[in-house]
Enzyme design. Structure first.
Site, PDB file in Angstrom:
ATOM      1  N   LYS A   1      49.926  71.786 -24.366  1.00  0.00           N
ATOM      2  CA  LYS A   1      49.538  70.546 -24.604  1.00  0.00           C
ATOM      3  C   LYS A   1      48.940  69.337 -23.517  1.00  0.00           C
ATOM      4  CE  LYS A   1      48.657  67.475 -28.957  1.00  0.00           C
ATOM      5  NZ  LYS A   1      49.298  67.176 -30.394  1.00  0.00           N
TER       6      LYS A   1
ATOM      7  N   SER B   1      46.616  67.898 -34.423  1.00  0.00           N
ATOM      8  CA  SER B   1      45.470  67.225 -32.807  1.00  0.00           C
ATOM      9  C   SER B   1      46.008  68.198 -32.165  1.00  0.00           C
ATOM     10  CB  SER B   1      46.247  65.596 -32.470  1.00  0.00           C
ATOM     11  OG  SER B   1      47.593  66.214 -32.216  1.00  0.00           O
TER      12      SER B   1
ATOM     13  N   SER C   1      50.705  67.334 -37.065  1.00  0.00           N
ATOM     14  CA  SER C   1      49.938  68.086 -35.792  1.00  0.00           C
ATOM     15  C   SER C   1      49.609  69.165 -34.799  1.00  0.00           C
ATOM     16  CB  SER C   1      49.845  67.129 -34.667  1.00  0.00           C
ATOM     17  OG  SER C   1      48.741  66.187 -34.851  1.00  0.00           O
TER      18      SER C   1
END
Length: 384
Positions: free
Chosen positions: A21, A97, A121
Site C-alpha cells: 500500500k 482504504s 481498512s
C-alpha cells in the site's frame, strides 16, 4: 492499471510476489497515499521496517498499490488515481482504504499484499474483494516507515488468497511469530458467536460456521460494540486531522476528503476523553469474553458491498465499519476470511478475533474454517 500506483521489481526475482500500500515507505519512491496533495513528496530515504523484513525473507515486491486517498475512507473510490476493480463484482466498491492491495490479490496480480488497518481498512476491502485480510495485535508489527507516523489504532496487515500464504507473510513481518503454531490444527476449539446487526444471510452463515468446522460454540454479547464504533471514529478523526489536516490548505484534496477532514477538525479534547473511556471499557469486555472461548466470530461487514453507482450517488457507507472498527480501538488481532453465503455467488467475510498476542492461534483457527468452507462450497456448487 488502477490497482497500482507504480509497478516495479524489488528483491528476489524468484521469490513470491507481494504488493505494498502507498502508505508504506519504499526507498527511492515517494509515499503519496494516493493524494494529489502529496504528489511532490520526496522519495523515501529508506524502506519501512516491514519491507526490510520481507526482502530479507526472499519476497519480491512488485509495486505500490492504490488506495482511498490519505487512507481516510471506506469505499476505495479515488477520482485522482482511479478506483481499483472489485474482483468479485466490478460494479461494486472494492472497499477502503486498502482497496488496491485487496484487489491486486483478488485479481491474481500478486500472491500477497500489505495494507494498513486503522478502522477496518484491511478487513473491509478483504471482505469486499473476496480475499483474506488480517489486522495483527496492535503494536506487534512495526509501523516504522508507515504513514501516518503516529497512531493508536493503525496496524500493518497482510492480504492473501489462502491461509498458507498469509501465514508466510505474517512470519516474515512479525518478530517472534511462531509459524508452526499458526500451521497446526488446534486439538479443540470453542468459539464465541457475537450477536451483531447484519443481513439475515450473513448472520446465518456466521452462526452456522463453527458447527461446519466442528467447533463448539456459544453466544456472546458485546454490549459496548456500538459505543466502541463511535469512539473509534472519534480517535480516527483526531489522529487523521493531526496528521493530514494541514493539507486542506493545498486545495488539492478530493471533495470527500475535504468534507471528512473538516468534520474531523471539530473533535474536542472532551470527545477524546469519552472515547478513551470507551476504549478501556470495551477492551476489558473483549478480554473477558475471550477468557471462556478461544476466539470470537462475527461478520466482517454487515452487508455485501454497495455498488459504485450507489456510493457516488451518496449512499452512506459509515455502517460498513460498524463491526470492524471496534477491534482497532481494543487492539485485538482480527482476521477476515471469505465466507460463502446462501443464494449468492459473492462471498461475505467471517471476522475472527482472538486474544492479544496470540495472532498465531487466530491464523490456525482461520485455516480450519477455510478448509471447511471450501468443502461446503464445492458441495453446494456441485448440487446447484
Amino acid at each position: 492499471m488502477n490497482e497500482f500506483i507504480s509497478e516495479f521489481t524489488l528483491g528476489d526475482a524468484d521469490g513470491p510476489s507481494i504488493a505494498l500500500k502507498d502508505t508504506i515507505d519504499i526507498a527511492g519512491y515517494p509515499t503519496t497515499a494516493a493524494s494529489r496533495a502529496l504528489l511532490g513528496a520526496p522519495p523515501a530515504p529508506r524502506h519501512a521496517e516491514v519491507v526490510d523484513r520481507l526482502l530479507a525473507q526472499g519476497w519480491r515486491v512488485v509495486g505500490k498499490t492504490n488506495m482511498h486517498e490519505l487512507a481516510f475512507g471506506m469505499t476505495g473510490i479515488n477520482d485522482y488515481t482511479g478506483t481499483p476493480e472489485n474482483p468479485q463484482d466490478e460494479t461494486r466498491i472494492p472497499g477502503g482504504s486498502s482497496s488496491g492491495s485487496a484487489a491486486a490479490v483478488g485479481l491474481h496480480l500478486s500472491s500477497a499484499a500489505l495494507g494498513t488497518d486503522t478502522g477496518g481498512s484491511v478487513r473491509g476491502p478483504a471482505a469486499c474483494c473476496g480475499v483474506i485480510g488480517m489486522k495483527p495485535t496492535f503494536g506487534r508489527v512495526s509501523r516504522r516507515g508507515v504513514a501516518p507516523a503516529r497512531s493508536t489504532l493503525d496496524c500493518v496487515g497482510p492480504f492473501a488468497r489462502e491461509m498458507l500464504t498469509l501465514i508466510d507473510v505474517m512470519a516474515a513481518i512479525t518478530p517472534g511469530f511462531d509459524e508452526r503454531v499458526a500451521n497446526t490444527m488446534p486439538s479443540s476449539v470453542r468459539i464465541g458467536v457475537v450477536s451483531a446487526d447484519a443481513t439475515r444471510e450473513i448472520s446465518d452463515a456466521v452462526t452456522n460456521a463453527p458447527s461446519l468446522a466442528g467447533f463448539a460454540s456459544q453466544g456472546i454479547e458485546l454490549l459496548n460494540l456500538r459505543a466502541a464504533f463511535d469512539a473509534g471514529l472519534t480517535v480516527i478523526n483526531a489522529e487523521t486531522w493531526a496528521a493530514f489536516g494541514h493539507l486542506l490548505e493545498t486545495g488539492k484534496l478530493g471533495a470527500d476528503l475535504v468534507a471528512r477532514l473538516r468534520t474531523a477538525s471539530k473533535t474536542t479534547a472532551a470527545d477524546l476523553a469519552v472515547a478513551e473511556s470507551v476504549r478501556t471499557r470495551f477492551t476489558d469486555e473483549v478480554d473477558h469474553a475471550l477468557q471462556s472461548v478461544d476466539a470470537i466470530v462475527l461478520p466482517t461487514l454487515p452487508a455485501l458491498p454497495i455498488t459504485l453507482e450507489a456510493a457516488r450517488n451518496g449512499t452512506s457507507v459509515i455502517a460498513m465499519s460498524s463491526l470492524i472498527r471496534p477491534f482497532n480501538l481494543s487492539g485485538h488481532p482480527a482476521l477476515s476470511l471469505p465466507l460463502p453465503i446462501a443464494g449468492s455467488p459473492l462471498r461475505a467475510g467471517l471476522q475472527i478475533v482472538g486474544r492479544k498476542g496470540v495472532d498465531e492461534l487466530v491464523c490456525a483457527i482461520a485455516a480450519c474454517f477455510e478448509a471447511c468452507f471450501e468443502d461446503s462450497f464445492a458441495q453446494w456448487t456441485e448440487t446447484a
